[in-house]
Design a protein around this motif. Structure first.
Motif, PDB file in Angstrom:
ATOM      1  N   LYS A   5      -7.197  -4.800  -8.213  1.00 36.55           N
ATOM      2  CA  LYS A   5      -7.516  -5.728  -9.222  1.00 36.55           C
ATOM      3  C   LYS A   5      -6.880  -5.332 -10.527  1.00 36.55           C
ATOM      4  O   LYS A   5      -6.122  -6.020 -11.114  1.00 36.55           O
ATOM      5  N   LEU A   6      -7.218  -4.180 -10.940  1.00 31.04           N
ATOM      6  CA  LEU A   6      -7.263  -3.953 -12.357  1.00 31.04           C
ATOM      7  C   LEU A   6      -6.074  -3.259 -12.953  1.00 31.04           C
ATOM      8  O   LEU A   6      -5.005  -3.227 -12.388  1.00 31.04           O
ATOM      9  N   SER A  10       0.154  -1.758 -16.350  1.00 27.70           N
ATOM     10  CA  SER A  10       1.025  -1.062 -15.418  1.00 27.70           C
ATOM     11  C   SER A  10       2.201  -1.906 -14.940  1.00 27.70           C
ATOM     12  O   SER A  10       3.163  -1.361 -14.398  1.00 27.70           O
ATOM     13  N   THR A  13       5.702  -1.010 -16.278  1.00 27.91           N
ATOM     14  CA  THR A  13       6.101   0.293 -15.719  1.00 27.91           C
ATOM     15  C   THR A  13       6.644   0.114 -14.299  1.00 27.91           C
ATOM     16  O   THR A  13       7.666   0.710 -13.932  1.00 27.91           O
ATOM     17  N   ILE A  14       5.968  -0.707 -13.529  1.00 24.34           N
ATOM     18  CA  ILE A  14       6.414  -0.981 -12.162  1.00 24.34           C
ATOM     19  C   ILE A  14       7.798  -1.625 -12.162  1.00 24.34           C
ATOM     20  O   ILE A  14       8.693  -1.230 -11.407  1.00 24.34           O
ATOM     21  N   LYS A  17      10.469   0.887 -13.024  1.00 27.16           N
ATOM     22  CA  LYS A  17      10.682   1.819 -11.927  1.00 27.16           C
ATOM     23  C   LYS A  17      11.514   1.187 -10.796  1.00 27.16           C
ATOM     24  O   LYS A  17      12.471   1.795 -10.297  1.00 27.16           O
ATOM     25  N   GLU A  21      15.506   2.087  -9.392  1.00 29.45           N
ATOM     26  CA  GLU A  21      15.878   2.435  -8.018  1.00 29.45           C
ATOM     27  C   GLU A  21      16.904   1.476  -7.438  1.00 29.45           C
ATOM     28  O   GLU A  21      17.798   1.887  -6.702  1.00 29.45           O
ATOM     29  N   VAL A  34       7.233  -5.611  -4.294  1.00 29.76           N
ATOM     30  CA  VAL A  34       5.925  -5.012  -4.585  1.00 29.76           C
ATOM     31  C   VAL A  34       4.943  -5.298  -3.460  1.00 29.76           C
ATOM     32  O   VAL A  34       4.179  -4.425  -3.036  1.00 29.76           O
ATOM     33  N   LEU A  37       5.989  -2.906  -0.648  1.00 30.88           N
ATOM     34  CA  LEU A  37       5.693  -1.495  -0.922  1.00 30.88           C
ATOM     35  C   LEU A  37       4.201  -1.199  -0.864  1.00 30.88           C
ATOM     36  O   LEU A  37       3.788  -0.098  -0.505  1.00 30.88           O
ATOM     37  N   THR A  38       3.393  -2.189  -1.234  1.00 24.27           N
ATOM     38  CA  THR A  38       1.953  -1.940  -1.306  1.00 24.27           C
ATOM     39  C   THR A  38       1.209  -2.555  -0.120  1.00 24.27           C
ATOM     40  O   THR A  38      -0.015  -2.627  -0.132  1.00 24.27           O
ATOM     41  N   GLU A  41      -1.352  -5.061  -1.044  1.00 25.45           N
ATOM     42  CA  GLU A  41      -2.418  -4.676  -1.964  1.00 25.45           C
ATOM     43  C   GLU A  41      -2.218  -5.272  -3.348  1.00 25.45           C
ATOM     44  O   GLU A  41      -3.140  -5.735  -3.976  1.00 25.45           O
ATOM     45  N   LEU A  42      -0.981  -5.237  -3.795  1.00 26.20           N
ATOM     46  CA  LEU A  42      -0.653  -5.738  -5.129  1.00 26.20           C
ATOM     47  C   LEU A  42       0.193  -7.000  -5.017  1.00 26.20           C
ATOM     48  O   LEU A  42       1.232  -6.993  -4.357  1.00 26.20           O
ATOM     49  N   ILE A  91       6.737   6.294 -17.013  1.00 25.01           N
ATOM     50  CA  ILE A  91       6.301   6.966 -15.787  1.00 25.01           C
ATOM     51  C   ILE A  91       5.507   8.220 -16.140  1.00 25.01           C
ATOM     52  O   ILE A  91       4.457   8.499 -15.558  1.00 25.01           O
TER      53      ILE A  91
ATOM     54  N   LEU B   6      -2.680   3.658 -21.962  1.00 25.01           N
ATOM     55  CA  LEU B   6      -2.884   2.347 -21.433  1.00 25.01           C
ATOM     56  C   LEU B   6      -3.966   2.224 -20.405  1.00 25.01           C
ATOM     57  O   LEU B   6      -4.864   3.011 -20.318  1.00 25.01           O
ATOM     58  N   TYR B   7      -3.807   1.120 -19.681  1.00 26.84           N
ATOM     59  CA  TYR B   7      -4.566   0.842 -18.482  1.00 26.84           C
ATOM     60  C   TYR B   7      -5.972   0.373 -18.770  1.00 26.84           C
ATOM     61  O   TYR B   7      -6.978   0.961 -18.425  1.00 26.84           O
ATOM     62  N   LYS B   8      -5.922  -0.766 -19.445  1.00 22.31           N
ATOM     63  CA  LYS B   8      -7.139  -1.502 -19.725  1.00 22.31           C
ATOM     64  C   LYS B   8      -7.839  -1.806 -18.413  1.00 22.31           C
ATOM     65  O   LYS B   8      -7.222  -2.216 -17.450  1.00 22.31           O
ATOM     66  N   GLU B  93     -12.271   1.326  -6.106  1.00 26.77           N
ATOM     67  CA  GLU B  93     -11.212   0.442  -6.596  1.00 26.77           C
ATOM     68  C   GLU B  93     -10.181   1.227  -7.397  1.00 26.77           C
ATOM     69  O   GLU B  93      -8.973   1.035  -7.236  1.00 26.77           O
ATOM     70  N   PHE B  97      -6.339   1.815  -6.490  1.00 26.11           N
ATOM     71  CA  PHE B  97      -5.270   1.501  -7.447  1.00 26.11           C
ATOM     72  C   PHE B  97      -4.308   2.668  -7.610  1.00 26.11           C
ATOM     73  O   PHE B  97      -3.088   2.489  -7.609  1.00 26.11           O
ATOM     74  N   THR B 100      -2.144   2.996  -4.596  1.00 25.95           N
ATOM     75  CA  THR B 100      -1.193   1.881  -4.556  1.00 25.95           C
ATOM     76  C   THR B 100      -0.040   2.101  -5.513  1.00 25.95           C
ATOM     77  O   THR B 100       1.128   1.964  -5.148  1.00 25.95           O
ATOM     78  N   ILE B 101      -0.372   2.456  -6.729  1.00 28.26           N
ATOM     79  CA  ILE B 101       0.686   2.569  -7.721  1.00 28.26           C
ATOM     80  C   ILE B 101       1.530   3.813  -7.465  1.00 28.26           C
ATOM     81  O   ILE B 101       2.729   3.830  -7.755  1.00 28.26           O
ATOM     82  N   GLY B 103       2.316   4.715  -4.551  1.00 31.16           N
ATOM     83  CA  GLY B 103       3.221   4.254  -3.498  1.00 31.16           C
ATOM     84  C   GLY B 103       4.454   3.567  -4.060  1.00 31.16           C
ATOM     85  O   GLY B 103       5.488   3.482  -3.399  1.00 31.16           O
ATOM     86  N   ILE B 104       4.338   3.096  -5.279  1.00 28.33           N
ATOM     87  CA  ILE B 104       5.491   2.474  -5.928  1.00 28.33           C
ATOM     88  C   ILE B 104       6.275   3.507  -6.720  1.00 28.33           C
ATOM     89  O   ILE B 104       7.493   3.583  -6.646  1.00 28.33           O
ATOM     90  N   VAL B 105       5.540   4.312  -7.462  1.00 24.06           N
ATOM     91  CA  VAL B 105       6.168   5.185  -8.438  1.00 24.06           C
ATOM     92  C   VAL B 105       6.662   6.483  -7.801  1.00 24.06           C
ATOM     93  O   VAL B 105       7.672   7.039  -8.213  1.00 24.06           O
TER      94      VAL B 105
END
Lengths: 112, 112
Positions: A5-6, A10, A13-14, A17, A21, A34, A37-38, A41-42, A91, B6-8, B93, B97, B100-101, B103-105
DNA sequence: CAAACATACATAATTTTCTTATGCATAAAA
DNA sequence: TTTTATGCATAAGAAAATTATGTATGTTTG
């Protein structure tokens, strides 16, 4: 960004990144990458993605190149030098955040 | 929340987690605890904290008890049962998260 | 003793970053 | 022919912060 969700903040940043690549991507491609990769999930929503791309471009972090493929228009984005620097610091920031919040949520029992 | 950056969306998770550990805390105490736990990395601003506490309370996740100490008023918060459940799912959650992130970064190179 | 800092709450205006909804256009699949 | 996929975009609104104030008491410090 949606669903799982939340943690607003980010997305760019994604994007940075992924572009670091893959060198060159267009918006729709980013959403698919995305998802892949997830494992679903995302999900990047268009309403979040395009404004984010435009803002990164306005800040000088991305440059654009249009291309017509199969009679469809694509806007390819790639990192500028400033964008690459920005990616590095974003990052780092993200990893610092993860460490920090894990220090709260999974506190290591104090030694002794 | 401020500074690092960050990361509200993580603030109320942090609040729930701290209250699950300490049973009873007041607002100012939470800001100090977070500063201490993160060695100053994370600073909870009052403008973020108090509305977050009020919202958690309105949602039935926290209950309040006033106390006067040294002629100063404190509002102690503690988790309700619903709040404890909410804490569990928020933490899950958050951890999802983070995976998940990462897995991207920090993508794991594919096998083979 | 006055000013600064710490403790303790609170809210209002604004900003950032999303979600949701909508719109346009082409092409393939059902 | 309607739905799904590809591809872009924006507008309205919500959520969660930041920043700036405001009130009040207590302690430290120059």
């Amino acid at each position: 960004m949606s669903n799982s969700k939340l943690y607003k903040g980010s997305l760019s940043t994604i994007i940075l990144k992924l572009l670091a690549e893959t060198h060159k991507m267009y918006g729709y491609e980013i959403t698919q990458k995305v998802k892949e990769l997830t494992q679903g999930e995302l999900t990047i929503t268009e309403g979040a993605l395009y404004p984010a791309l435009h803002k990164l471009e306005a800040n000088g972090f991305l440059e654009v190149e249009m291309q017509r493929v199969d009679n469809r228009l694509r806007k390819y984005y790639k990192l500028t030098q400033a964008g690459n620097q920005e990616k590095v610091s974003r990052i780092e920031e993200l990893e610092r955040f993860i460490e920090t919040i894990q220090g709260i949520v999974n506190p290591k029992p104090s030694l002794g």
